[in-house]
Enzyme design. Structure first.
Site, mmCIF file in Angstrom:
data_model
loop_
_atom_site.group_PDB
_atom_site.id
_atom_site.type_symbol
_atom_site.label_atom_id
_atom_site.label_comp_id
_atom_site.label_asym_id
_atom_site.label_seq_id
_atom_site.Cartn_x
_atom_site.Cartn_y
_atom_site.Cartn_z
ATOM 1 C CG ASP A 69 3.030 -9.260 -3.237
ATOM 2 O OD1 ASP A 69 2.303 -9.527 -4.218
ATOM 3 O OD2 ASP A 69 3.944 -8.418 -3.275
ATOM 4 C CG HIS A 120 6.762 -12.093 -3.523
ATOM 5 N ND1 HIS A 120 7.322 -10.926 -3.987
ATOM 6 C CD2 HIS A 120 6.375 -11.828 -2.251
ATOM 7 C CE1 HIS A 120 7.265 -10.012 -3.032
ATOM 8 N NE2 HIS A 120 6.717 -10.525 -1.962
ATOM 9 C CG HIS A 124 9.550 -12.472 1.020
ATOM 10 N ND1 HIS A 124 9.742 -11.489 1.972
ATOM 11 C CD2 HIS A 124 8.647 -11.955 0.160
ATOM 12 C CE1 HIS A 124 8.967 -10.442 1.686
ATOM 13 N NE2 HIS A 124 8.296 -10.698 0.598
ATOM 14 C CG HIS A 217 1.386 -7.773 1.633
ATOM 15 N ND1 HIS A 217 1.222 -6.430 1.368
ATOM 16 C CD2 HIS A 217 2.660 -8.084 1.267
ATOM 17 C CE1 HIS A 217 2.348 -5.949 0.866
ATOM 18 N NE2 HIS A 217 3.239 -6.920 0.784
HETATM 19 ZN ZN LIG Z 1 6.537 -9.809 -0.045
#
Ligand SMILES: [Zn+2]
Length: 256
Positions: A69, A120, A124, A217
């Site tokens: 991510d 995503h 964000h 991540h």
């Molecule tokens: Zn995230």
């Protein structure tokens, strides 16, 4: 379940008014419970109370789904791609639309290596996504889809909510777009600067099993202040290799 929760939430104020003369604590309790029944599945990434959420996939093979991510990050995308290549691993990159639009060459590079690009959200908004109204939810999802479609020619089919929190407006919009909401079954808490590579690696490997969805991540700094995501991903891939677990991108039909 969704219909029952939302029906109860809509009726709760009327029930509370009716109960007020009988018992004030009971009336307040009804409203409190109705709020909690909406809040809990919003804040719990893996909860399906308000709509479908993928947390595993069906497989008879020793394989799992690696998801990365918060990119595409300028600092470590190429390094991560080289690590994935060395280990013969495929992954899904849940990218931020704003970063993708600013760094289209990285998005193309990821896709060209056979990895999946997924949504995503555009900006964000970690702290507020869970409580955004329907219009703002739609914009976050659609703008990221548009950014990816501009680069790759087609929008993605999978979405992960920022920090996994998805409110009741997310599910209908994803359904209208034919998109799947993806959570995870294994995570290492590597999304915040200062994370511990050793602890993340052991947490992820502890929960790694066939059909698992691993949340990782990129672009995050470790305890020593340097970018540590790539190093962490490599350590995890070494651990998975040692156990004979491969990283694949599962087909929609296997998601559960
Ligand atoms: Zn995230």
């Amino acid at each position: 379940m969704r219909r029952a929760i939302l029906g109860f939430a809509a009726a709760a104020p009327l029930v509370a008014i009716a109960l007020w003369k009988i018992s004030i604590p009971l009336a307040i309790g009804v409203v409190f419970v109705s709020h909690m029944l909406v809040l809990y599945p919003t804040l719990r990434a893996r909860s399906r109370w308000l709509g479908p959420v993928v947390t595993n996939f069906a497989t008879s093979q020793p394989e799992l789904w690696l998801t990365i991510d918060d990119g595409p990050d300028l600092g470590d995308t190429e390094e991560i791609l080289a690590i994935l290549r060395r280990h013969g691993a495929k992954a899904t990159f849940f990218v931020k639309g704003a970063l993708a639009a600013a760094r289209p060459e990285l998005v193309r590079m990821i896709a060209d290596e056979g990895h999946e690009i997924a949504n995503h959200s555009h900006d964000h908004p970690s702290a507020t996504f869970w409580c955004l109204p329907p219009g703002a939810i739609r914009r976050e999802i659609d703008r990221c889809n548009d950014a990816i479609a501009d680069i790759l020619g087609a929008p993605p089919s999978r979405f992960r909510a920022p920090v996994g929190m998805k409110n009741l407006f997310v599910h209908p919009h994803l359904a209208a777009r034919g998109m799947t909401l993806v959570a995870w079954s294994a995570r290492g808490f590597d999304g915040v600067d200062g994370f511990d590579v050793d602890a993340t690696t052991s947490r992820v490997l502890r929960d790694a099993r066939p059909g698992a969805i691993v949340l990782l991540h990129q672009g995050v700094r470790g305890k020593d202040g340097s970018l540590a995501s790539a190093r962490c991903i490599e350590r995890i891939l070494e651990g998975l290799d040692a156990r004979g677990l491969r990283c694949v991108i599962p087909p929609d039909a296997s998601l559960s």
